[in-house]
Each structure stands twice: as C-alpha cells, then as structure tokens.
Design a protein around this motif. Structure first.
Motif, PDB file in Angstrom:
ATOM      1  N   ASP A   1       0.833  -1.220   0.000  1.00 27.05           N
ATOM      2  CA  ASP A   1       0.000   0.000   0.000  1.00 27.05           C
ATOM      3  C   ASP A   1       0.861   1.261   0.000  1.00 27.05           C
ATOM      4  O   ASP A   1       0.399   2.341   0.362  1.00 27.05           O
ATOM      5  CB  ASP A   1      -0.924  -0.002   1.208  1.00 27.05           C
ATOM      6  CG  ASP A   1      -0.153  -0.081   2.522  1.00 27.05           C
ATOM      7  OD1 ASP A   1       1.090  -0.198   2.458  1.00 27.05           O
ATOM      8  OD2 ASP A   1      -0.792  -0.040   3.595  1.00 27.05           O
ATOM      9  N   ASN A   2       2.144   1.096  -0.394  1.00 34.45           N
ATOM     10  CA  ASN A   2       3.086   2.225  -0.500  1.00 34.45           C
ATOM     11  C   ASN A   2       3.483   2.836   0.846  1.00 34.45           C
ATOM     12  O   ASN A   2       4.079   3.917   0.881  1.00 34.45           O
ATOM     13  CB  ASN A   2       2.534   3.331  -1.413  1.00 34.45           C
ATOM     14  CG  ASN A   2       2.523   2.905  -2.867  1.00 34.45           C
ATOM     15  OD1 ASN A   2       3.385   2.131  -3.303  1.00 34.45           O
ATOM     16  ND2 ASN A   2       1.533   3.398  -3.621  1.00 34.45           N
ATOM     17  N   THR A   3       3.170   2.174   1.926  1.00 36.53           N
ATOM     18  CA  THR A   3       3.675   2.617   3.213  1.00 36.53           C
ATOM     19  C   THR A   3       5.043   1.962   3.471  1.00 36.53           C
ATOM     20  O   THR A   3       5.396   0.965   2.826  1.00 36.53           O
ATOM     21  CB  THR A   3       2.717   2.253   4.353  1.00 36.53           C
ATOM     22  OG1 THR A   3       2.550   0.828   4.374  1.00 36.53           O
ATOM     23  CG2 THR A   3       1.360   2.949   4.148  1.00 36.53           C
ATOM     24  N   ILE A   4       5.764   2.502   4.414  1.00 36.28           N
ATOM     25  CA  ILE A   4       7.123   2.021   4.704  1.00 36.28           C
ATOM     26  C   ILE A   4       7.159   1.412   6.100  1.00 36.28           C
ATOM     27  O   ILE A   4       6.585   1.952   7.050  1.00 36.28           O
ATOM     28  CB  ILE A   4       8.136   3.180   4.608  1.00 36.28           C
ATOM     29  CG1 ILE A   4       8.231   3.696   3.168  1.00 36.28           C
ATOM     30  CG2 ILE A   4       9.517   2.730   5.092  1.00 36.28           C
ATOM     31  CD1 ILE A   4       9.132   4.898   3.022  1.00 36.28           C
ATOM     32  N   ARG A   5       7.836   0.275   6.200  1.00 37.40           N
ATOM     33  CA  ARG A   5       8.081  -0.318   7.502  1.00 37.40           C
ATOM     34  C   ARG A   5       9.567  -0.672   7.626  1.00 37.40           C
ATOM     35  O   ARG A   5      10.282  -0.746   6.623  1.00 37.40           O
ATOM     36  CB  ARG A   5       7.208  -1.553   7.718  1.00 37.40           C
ATOM     37  CG  ARG A   5       7.473  -2.691   6.757  1.00 37.40           C
ATOM     38  CD  ARG A   5       6.444  -3.813   6.963  1.00 37.40           C
ATOM     39  NE  ARG A   5       6.567  -4.835   5.944  1.00 37.40           N
ATOM     40  CZ  ARG A   5       7.364  -5.902   6.045  1.00 37.40           C
ATOM     41  NH1 ARG A   5       8.086  -6.084   7.155  1.00 37.40           N
ATOM     42  NH2 ARG A   5       7.435  -6.790   5.080  1.00 37.40           N
ATOM     43  N   PHE A   6      10.007  -0.878   8.860  1.00 40.56           N
ATOM     44  CA  PHE A   6      11.416  -1.149   9.118  1.00 40.56           C
ATOM     45  C   PHE A   6      11.570  -2.498   9.813  1.00 40.56           C
ATOM     46  O   PHE A   6      10.748  -2.869  10.658  1.00 40.56           O
ATOM     47  CB  PHE A   6      12.038  -0.062   9.990  1.00 40.56           C
ATOM     48  CG  PHE A   6      11.924   1.313   9.410  1.00 40.56           C
ATOM     49  CD1 PHE A   6      12.760   1.707   8.371  1.00 40.56           C
ATOM     50  CD2 PHE A   6      10.996   2.223   9.892  1.00 40.56           C
ATOM     51  CE1 PHE A   6      12.685   2.978   7.838  1.00 40.56           C
ATOM     52  CE2 PHE A   6      10.902   3.488   9.364  1.00 40.56           C
ATOM     53  CZ  PHE A   6      11.747   3.870   8.331  1.00 40.56           C
TER      54      PHE A   6
END
Length: 817
Positions: A394-399
């Motif tokens: 969904d084009n979000t970023i996670r680490f």
C-alpha cells in the motif's frame, strides 16, 4: 644483489667485531664510591637537612659537566654536595647545590616536566649491572620527575613511582631532601648491597648538565658509567602490593541526546611478584579523562595513526615495544569487521571503539639480564543494529532491524623474552596473538630481534626476523615475513650506517600492530657528523645525509628513492636552528594510491627544503618557526607551509603557548573514486589550517590548571578529473570539477589536577568538542568565520567529570588493621 649486500654486511661486522675484541680490551671506567650511613631515628622530609644524622654522612662532590662541554669540572662557586642515609624502610638523599638564589630558575610545572627550572636528580641500579636504572629528579620548584631507563630504549617518563621530596632555597643556594622507599626500587636479597648510583645537577640558565661520576660521551652509555653506592646492609625487600581504587562521575550533554550522567568506580592493582617482577592489573578500566585524538582530513590510502593516551598502555611498556609489533590502539579500537548491507539497509550505530573489559601485564628482569614481559587484555562482544527499509504493497514504509556482531569477545596477548649481555647487547623473542571468538579472523606474529654492540660501543649490528600468520576461517590463511639487517659505526665524530629490509606481500601484523606497506625490499644508508665538544660559535652541531631506495618485490619497480640532508645546531646563547633538503630525482611508482592490486600511480620528481628556529625557552618570550616549500617536476604542482608558535612565561606559575600551522598544496594528484574498472584521479588544491593554544597555571607544585584548545580546518577544492592509465600516467581531463571536501574539528580541555598525597590524585575536567565533514559538488565557502560558527552550532558536545584515584600501600594498610 640484495642478498649479496646482506652477506657483505654480516661479513663486514664480523671482521670489525673480531678486530675490536682481539686488538685490545676496553679500558675500565673510573667509578667513584660513596658509602651510605645507616640511621636509627626517623628523618623528616622538609628540605632542611637539619637532623644530626646528616652531619656525619660521607659527601659525594666534584661534579663534572655532562653536556654541552663534556668533562669540564663544576665551578666551586656552584659546587654540589650529596649525602645518602638509609634505614629499614628507605634510602634518603640530601643535596646542597650552591648558587645565587636570585639566578635559580624555578618554573612550576606538572609532574614529569622540568620546564624552565634547575633540577637535582639521581639514578639507582640495585643490581649494579649497567643495564636498568630508576631515575628520580626534583626541580628547584619542588616538582617531581621519575623514569626508568636503559641504553637501548632511553628514558621512559611514563613510569611513576611513589616517593617523597622537598626543596628549600636559602641565601647560599638550594637544598633537596628525598626519601626513596625500597618498594620504589629493585635490588637483590644479598646481605651486603652494592648499587650503581649517579647524581645529576642541571643549571638551567646556562643549559648545563653535570654528573657526579664522569660520563665520557665517546665511551659507552650513561648507564654503564655510574658510580657505586656501598654500605647498605641487612635490608629486606618489602611486600610490593599497591591498590589504586578510584571513583569518577561524568556529565555529558549535547543538543541531540540531552544530558546523561555516568558514575564509575574500579580498582587498579600493582603487585611485586618478587624483587624483579611486577604485576599491573586494571579490573574496571576508566579512560574517560584521556586526551583527545587530533583527527585530520585523511586523503591517503592508509589509516591515521594515533598516539596512545591511556596510562596503562604507556607506563613501563618498553619490553612490549621490542620489534615494533605492538600498536596498543588496536586494543579497544574500532571493530575488526564491517557488515555487508543490501541497497535498502543501513547501519545505525557502528561504534568507533570497543569496550575493554580488563587488562594485566607482568614485566621485569632477572639478575642475569633476562627480561620477561606478558601483556593480556580482553575486549567485549560488540554488535550493531542494521535497519532494513521495506516498501509495503500500500506504498507505506516499515522497518526491520537485525543485530550483527562486528567484534566478538577477543583476547590480545604479547609475550617478550629479552636477554641482555655484555651490558650493551640483547637478543629478544616477541610474540603477539589475537584470538577472536567464533568465525572471525585470528592472528599470530613472532619475531626474533637482535641489538649487538662491540665491547667499546664503536659498532652496532641490529636486525630482526618476523613471521606473521593470519587464520581466516572463510578464506585461505595468510603467512608472511618481514626481516631487516643494520650495521653502523656508533662512536666518534663521523659515523655511518647501512640497513636493508625485505617485506613479503602477505606479511600482516595489523591485528595488534600497524604496517602500512608490504611487498618490497629496500636499502638505506646514513652518514652523520657531530661535534663532541663546543667550539667558539656553537654548543652543538649535527648533520645527517641519507640515501634511501625501495623496490617492489613483484615487478622490481622503484617505489621510493631519495637523498636528503639535514642539520641542527645550538648557539652559545642556547638558541637552536636547523634545516634540510629532500630530493627525489626519479619518478617512483605508488602502488597504494590507486587502491587496486597491481596498479600504480607514477609520482613525479620532487624537491623540498625547510628551515627551523627555536629560541631559548629560558627567556620569558620564546618562539618556534618552521617554514617549508616543495615542488614537483609537474608544472604548478607544488606546496608550501609553516608552523609559528610563540610562547610567553608570565611568571613561574603562568605559561601561555600558542601556535598556527598552515599548509597549502597546489594542483596535486590524488585518488578520487572508482567507476567500474576505471580509477579516477583528481587534480586538487588542499588548504589546511590549525590553531592551538595551551595555558598552564600552577597554584603550587601539587596543583595545576591546564587549558588546551585546538581548531583544525582542512578543505579540498576539486579541479579536474582524469583516468589512471596502465603506465601510471593520467589521461587528459575528462571533465572539470567544482566540488569540495571540508573537514573541521574543535576541542577544548580545561583541567584541574591536585596531587593530594603521593600517588593519589584528584582531577576535575571540563571538555567540549565538535567536528563537521562535508563532501559534495558545490563550491566551498572559504569564509573562516562561517566555518567556525557552523562548527559551534548544534554539534557541540559538553563533558564535565570528576575523578579521584587514591594510593594504598599494603604495608601501611596492614599496620592500620
């Protein structure tokens, strides 16, 4: 050719050694004798020498100049008289030094710094073998200096003993009274003792140094020309067990991390295993108050080498430095491994140092001249956090974070066996070992080192053979050798030497040592002339001429070749000056600048000259000045620079030293980057400025306040880029460049030090520091004020610390209990 030279050198030394030893034996040195007097009553150390015991003691007198005018008797108007007493606890030295009190120089300094002051000193050799001495000095201001010394490594003032002294200045001159506990000395268990002893007196205003037993600078070393102290009987070596508990508090603050408070405590131990060997251990290390490293903008292919500032690794380490295999900054330095990362990963907290858990060293020398040194240190397991950035659907970023070890639990060890003989020669075996837990590299280096001198100290044969082994679990092991041989004449006005060396490509001692270049062999020669006695114009004069060459082993290409000459002199007014000339008459091959195996850069011919002056520090105002200039055979590729350092002594308590260093390199060539297989070389200008100031204020000879500050700024202006060719030249300019590199650093240390008792010290330190590095394709703003203000922005770190270190002697603690 190289092997033939080594054979010739060995043969030449053998012939000369036999001719020296067979033709005549060395004449014995004249040894004065002084008898110590035993006392039954205690002596108060106050510098007055008013106890009755001093009145009937034997007198050491008739001092003779050691330098500059070797052998001239001390004038009767400045006579020196020394007496020695002893009891079951210590020996006592009392000295009267006749002089005009208004002329005695007595600048107050920190411990182990005589500054601009007269001093009295003595050296003690409890075995009277002409090898190892303990030296103790007291200035006219009451400041203590102490060192251990031998003819091969010189004086080591990092060694500190626990002893007492006081001075008293009178209308006739000045008195010194010293108490040296037996725990500060080394001697045999014989009933009747005969020690080697020497007394010194420095008259600072004349820059003259005198000794009691005459030292002849054409014969032997200072350690071999001491007098003898007799009369000491039925003394016992005490239990040498000392404790140094400490406590410290640190308050750190910066804008990003806020304020952090740390409280530390620990214990250092020093234990005399027997009369010859000592154990030193640090159970909980604390090096928070050691001096800052002076970092620079490093554009070369090699790491910057830093001085060691941690006392444990500087005190009494002469045995461990045999063969130059030990670079102590490896212990607790940067981790040995840097993790590989993917394009979407970054390392968050790569450390600059690894924590030292504990360290110990055992060192000493037997009465037969065998020196033994063992040093062991353990550093803790260290890991870093590697953060991976992931783009979701969904084009979000996670680490995602993971840990990786960059330095495992590691053990560092050094073993040295050093056998001395004939009072002036030695053969040593040295081994260094680094063992890392798990699948990390281990390393082992062994060396045999020799330093041989003829009986008259007229010739020297030195050399070494080193073998390194690196165990790399994930690749082939690496083995290499490093060997050298030296022969030189060491007596007379004219001396010369020749040295050859060979280093294989796979020699590697960088786990516990430091080596910059390998895979070469070299030949070096030196011719030296010196004045043995002052003349009508100069107190001293020395000139050196050197010719050096190095060849790569693989290709045989010349990688270094130069001739240089330098001189230094001291005038009758004790102002010093000197200069030199360096000539590289051939193009040489630089195999390291390209950062690629089997490639080289062809360095052009080069010439450099320099000059320096240093005015007599006895004057309130003194100055050091050192200009230099150099040029290559390439048009407009040149450099120049200078160092200017004035100093002013406001009083015996207050001294200010300032300095400015500037260096400019125009149109130099250097490595920039690699693009696929292409090596890009840049044409650049480099400007470097360093400002520094040092202020010393002595409240008394036990309390000092010191302020040290340094501002460093170096910037590089990229001008043109070209590609390195196979023949070492650079192609025509590919494109112009307007980028720059810029590194600046600031630090200031303000410290208060108080020796509250012998061996016990309170230190209060305020420190702030900052650094800034930029690297881009924008034009550099060369505004000095702007750079300075940017450095003092949000990056300034503040540290305030208090540390108390207290000395406890087991013998006294036992009595308390």
């Amino acid at each position: 050719m190289y092997k033939c030279l080594l054979v010739l050198m060995v043969s030449f030394l053998t012939i000369n050694t036999f001719s020296q030893t067979s033709s005549s034996k060395s004449e014995p040195y004249l040894k004065k004798n002084l008898a110590a007097k035993k006392i039954e009553h205690s002596i108060t150390i106050d510098g007055k020498l008013d106890e009755a015991e001093w009145q009937n003691a034997e007198i050491a007198k008739d001092f003779v100049m050691l330098q500059p005018d070797n052998g001239v008797p001390l004038d009767e108007s400045k006579k020196a008289e020394v007496k020695v007493l002893y009891d079951n606890e210590a020996i006592y030295i009392g000295a009267f030094l006749k002089d005009d009190p208004s002329l005695i120089m007595k600048e107050i300094t920190q411990r182990d710094d005589d500054g601009s002051a007269d001093f009295f000193g003595l050296s003690v050799n409890g075995y009277n073998d002409g090898q190892q001495e303990f030296r103790f000095f007291v200035t006219a201001a009451g400041v203590q200096l102490d060192a251990n010394a031998n003819s091969q490594t010189g004086e080591d003032f990092s060694w500190d003993a626990i002893w007492s002294s006081e001075v008293e200045i009178t209308n006739d001159g000045w008195y010194v009274e010293i108490k040296l506990p037996y725990s500060a000395l080394r001697f045999s268990e014989q009933t009747q003792q005969t020690w080697g002893i020497q007394f010194f007196r420095q008259i600072r205003r004349d820059r003259q140094l005198y000794s009691w037993n005459r030292f002849d600078n054409t014969k032997g070393s200072l350690e071999q020309q001491s007098g003898e102290l007799t009369g000491i009987e039925n003394i016992k070596t005490p239990t040498r067990l000392f404790f140094f508990p400490y406590a410290s508090t640190y308050i750190n603050n910066n804008k990003e991390l806020g304020t952090k408070i740390d409280v530390k405590g620990g214990l250092d131990i020093k234990y005399g295993i027997n009369d010859a060997f000592t154990l030193d251990a640090i159970l909980v290390p604390d090096f928070g108050q050691t001096a800052f490293d002076n970092q620079i903008l490093n554009l070369g292919p090699f790491e910057q080498q830093f001085n060691e500032n941690r006392p444990f690794f500087t005190e009494g380490t002469d045995l461990f430095n045999k063969g130059n295999l030990f670079y102590s900054r490896r212990i607790g330095g940067r981790p040995s491994y840097y993790p590989e990362t993917e394009d979407n990963e970054e390392i968050l907290n790569y450390p600059s140092t690894v924590n030292l858990l504990n360290a110990l060293k055992v060192s000493g020398r037997t009465k037969n001249g065998l020196g033994v040194g063992v040093l062991n240190a353990v550093t803790e397991k260290t890991d870093v956090t590697i953060r991976k950035t992931i783009l979701n659907d969904d084009n979000t970023i996670r680490f995602e974070d993971r840990k990786e070890v960059v330095e495992p639990l590691s053990n560092y060890n050094i073993l040295t066996l050093d056998q001395r003989f004939n009072k002036n020669s030695s053969v040593s075996f040295v081994n260094t070992n680094v063992t890392r837990n798990g699948s990390f590299r281990d390393a082992n280096v062994s060396a045999v080192v020799w330093d041989l001198n003829t009986s008259k100290n007229t010739w020297n044969l030195g050399g070494d053979f080193k073998y390194s082994h690196v165990n790399r679990l994930n690749s082939d092991n690496k083995n290499g050798v490093n060997t050298s041989l030296y022969i030189g004449e060491t007596a007379g006005k004219i001396r010369f030497s020749v040295r050859g060396e060979y280093i294989s490509k796979k020699f590697d001692n960088n786990d516990l040592g430091i080596t910059f270049q390998t895979n070469y062999h070299g030949i070096y020669s030196n011719l030296n002339y010196r004045l043995l006695k002052p003349n009508d114009v100069l107190n001293s004069f020395n000139v050196n001429v050197n010719a050096n060459s190095q060849f790569q082993n693989t290709s045989g290409r010349l990688q270094a070749g130069n001739i240089n000459a330098n001189f230094n002199a001291t005038t009758k007014k004790n102002d010093s000056f000197g200069g030199g000339l360096f000539i590289r008459p051939f193009k040489v091959h630089d195999f390291y600048m390209p950062r690629t195996a089997d490639r080289y850069f062809l360095n052009p011919e080069y010439i450099e000259s320099w000059f320096w002056i240093s005015s007599n520090y006895n004057r309130k105002f003194a100055i050091d000045f050192n200009p230099a200039i150099g040029a290559t055979s390439v048009e407009k590729w040149n450099n120049f620079g200078f160092n200017l350092s004035p100093r002013y002594r406001f009083s015996n308590k207050l001294l200010l030293t300032t300095g400015y260093e500037y260096f400019k390199e125009n149109n130099s060539r250097g490595f920039f980057t690699k693009v696929d297989d292409a090596i890009i070389i840049e044409n650049r200008d480099i400007n470097t400025s360093t400002l520094y100031a040092k202020l010393k204020y002595a409240i008394n000879n036990k309390m000092t306040i010191n302020l040290n500050s340094r501002y460093y700024w170096s910037y590089v202006q990229h001008k043109e880029f070209g590609e390195l060719q196979q023949d070492g030249t650079v192609s025509d300019t590919s494109f112009l460049a307007y980028g720059s590199q810029d590194f600046s650093a600031w630090n200031i240390d303000c410290s208060y030090s108080w020796w509250i008792a012998p061996g016990s010290q309170l230190n209060v330190l305020y420190r702030n520091n900052s650094s800034n590095f930029s690297d881009g394709l924008t034009r550099l703003d060369r505004d000095f004020r702007g750079n300075f203000n940017n450095l003092f922005g949000d990056k300034l770190n503040h540290t305030f610390s208090i540390s108390l270190r207290y000395f406890l002697d087991y013998n006294r603690v036992k009595n308390w209990i």
